[in-house]
Design an enzyme around this catalytic site. Structure first.
Site, mmCIF file in Angstrom:
data_model
loop_
_atom_site.group_PDB
_atom_site.id
_atom_site.type_symbol
_atom_site.label_atom_id
_atom_site.label_comp_id
_atom_site.label_asym_id
_atom_site.label_seq_id
_atom_site.Cartn_x
_atom_site.Cartn_y
_atom_site.Cartn_z
ATOM 1 C CG HIS A 120 39.400 -1.514 96.817
ATOM 2 N ND1 HIS A 120 40.515 -0.772 97.103
ATOM 3 C CD2 HIS A 120 39.099 -2.193 97.948
ATOM 4 C CE1 HIS A 120 40.884 -0.993 98.350
ATOM 5 N NE2 HIS A 120 40.026 -1.851 98.891
ATOM 6 C CG HIS A 167 35.433 -4.394 99.987
ATOM 7 N ND1 HIS A 167 36.338 -5.382 100.272
ATOM 8 C CD2 HIS A 167 36.082 -3.220 100.205
ATOM 9 C CE1 HIS A 167 37.490 -4.843 100.647
ATOM 10 N NE2 HIS A 167 37.355 -3.526 100.622
HETATM 11 P P1 AMP Z 1 40.728 -2.396 101.908
HETATM 12 O O1 AMP Z 1 41.861 -1.572 101.306
HETATM 13 O O2 AMP Z 1 40.722 -2.370 103.408
HETATM 14 O O3 AMP Z 1 39.393 -2.019 101.348
HETATM 15 O O4 AMP Z 1 40.962 -3.905 101.566
HETATM 16 C C1 AMP Z 1 41.820 -4.405 100.590
HETATM 17 C C2 AMP Z 1 41.290 -5.767 100.186
HETATM 18 O O5 AMP Z 1 42.131 -6.257 99.157
HETATM 19 C C3 AMP Z 1 41.260 -6.825 101.285
HETATM 20 O O6 AMP Z 1 39.931 -7.308 101.407
HETATM 21 C C4 AMP Z 1 42.218 -7.913 100.798
HETATM 22 O O7 AMP Z 1 41.774 -9.197 101.123
HETATM 23 C C5 AMP Z 1 42.218 -7.664 99.294
HETATM 24 N N1 AMP Z 1 43.415 -8.058 98.584
HETATM 25 C C6 AMP Z 1 44.700 -7.835 98.926
HETATM 26 N N2 AMP Z 1 45.536 -8.296 97.970
HETATM 27 C C7 AMP Z 1 44.754 -8.808 96.982
HETATM 28 C C8 AMP Z 1 45.016 -9.416 95.710
HETATM 29 N N3 AMP Z 1 46.252 -9.599 95.264
HETATM 30 N N4 AMP Z 1 43.960 -9.806 94.956
HETATM 31 C C9 AMP Z 1 42.698 -9.630 95.413
HETATM 32 N N5 AMP Z 1 42.390 -9.062 96.591
HETATM 33 C C10 AMP Z 1 43.396 -8.655 97.362
#
Ligand code: AMP
Length: 142
Positions: free
Chosen positions: A103, A105
């Site tokens: 993903h 951001h």
């Molecule tokens: P990262 O894997 O470090 O890039 O970050 C994972 C991101 O997913 C974090 O910013 C969380 O806030 C976000 N996150 C976790 N669970 C959910 C969810 N159910 N829906 C949307 N975002 C999420």
């Protein structure tokens, strides 16, 4: 590197098993709001292909995710009145990755407003719903 685990939370969202605040979807990608946004409009752009991160995604899927991230960034500027956009993408735990489905951001920024720390606060559902409506409308028109 471990192989892709189809039980990760984003795979469940992609399969419709868990809800999300969707702002964009096409045949190869989806974009939805981060529920713990570092700034209002913080959006995650994912390929539908089961890639763990930058290290195993196919080049075409990666290029498509970049195209969608650009659309989302532009929508953040127009629909949310952002002054700039921060783009982040983490790979493997030591690289800062927490959820193991690739993903990107896309984080709209306002002048002089610092980002919140990662995962610091869950945003209220009505705030997320309102932002998702604005971003999806801008993306549908783009
Ligand atoms: P990262 O894997 O470090 O890039 O970050 C994972 C991101 O997913 C974090 O910013 C969380 O806030 C976000 N996150 C976790 N669970 C959910 C969810 N159910 N829906 C949307 N975002 C999420």
């Amino acid at each position: 590197m471990p192989s892709y685990d189809s039980n990760n939370i984003f795979a469940k969202i992609l399969r419709g098993e868990l809800p999300c605040y969707k702002v964009y979807e096409d045949d190869k990608a989806i974009a939805f709001l981060d529920i713990m946004p570092r700034a209002p409009g913080h959006t995650l752009v994912l390929p539908k292909a089961p890639a763990r991160n930058l290290l195993d995604i196919g080049a075409d899927d990666l290029a498509h995710v970049a195209r969608v991230a650009q659309k989302v960034a532009k929508a953040g500027m127009t629909a949310l009145g952002a002054d700039g956009i921060t783009v982040q993408q983490f790979n493997e735990g030591p690289g800062g990755q927490v959820v193991f489905h690739l993903h990107v951001h896309v984080i709209p920024r306002k002048s002089g407003v610092p980002m919140k720390p990662p995962a610091s606060e869950k945003e209220k559902p009505d705030v997320l719903a309102d932002i998702a409506k604005k971003l999806s409308a801008a993306l549908a028109a783009s």
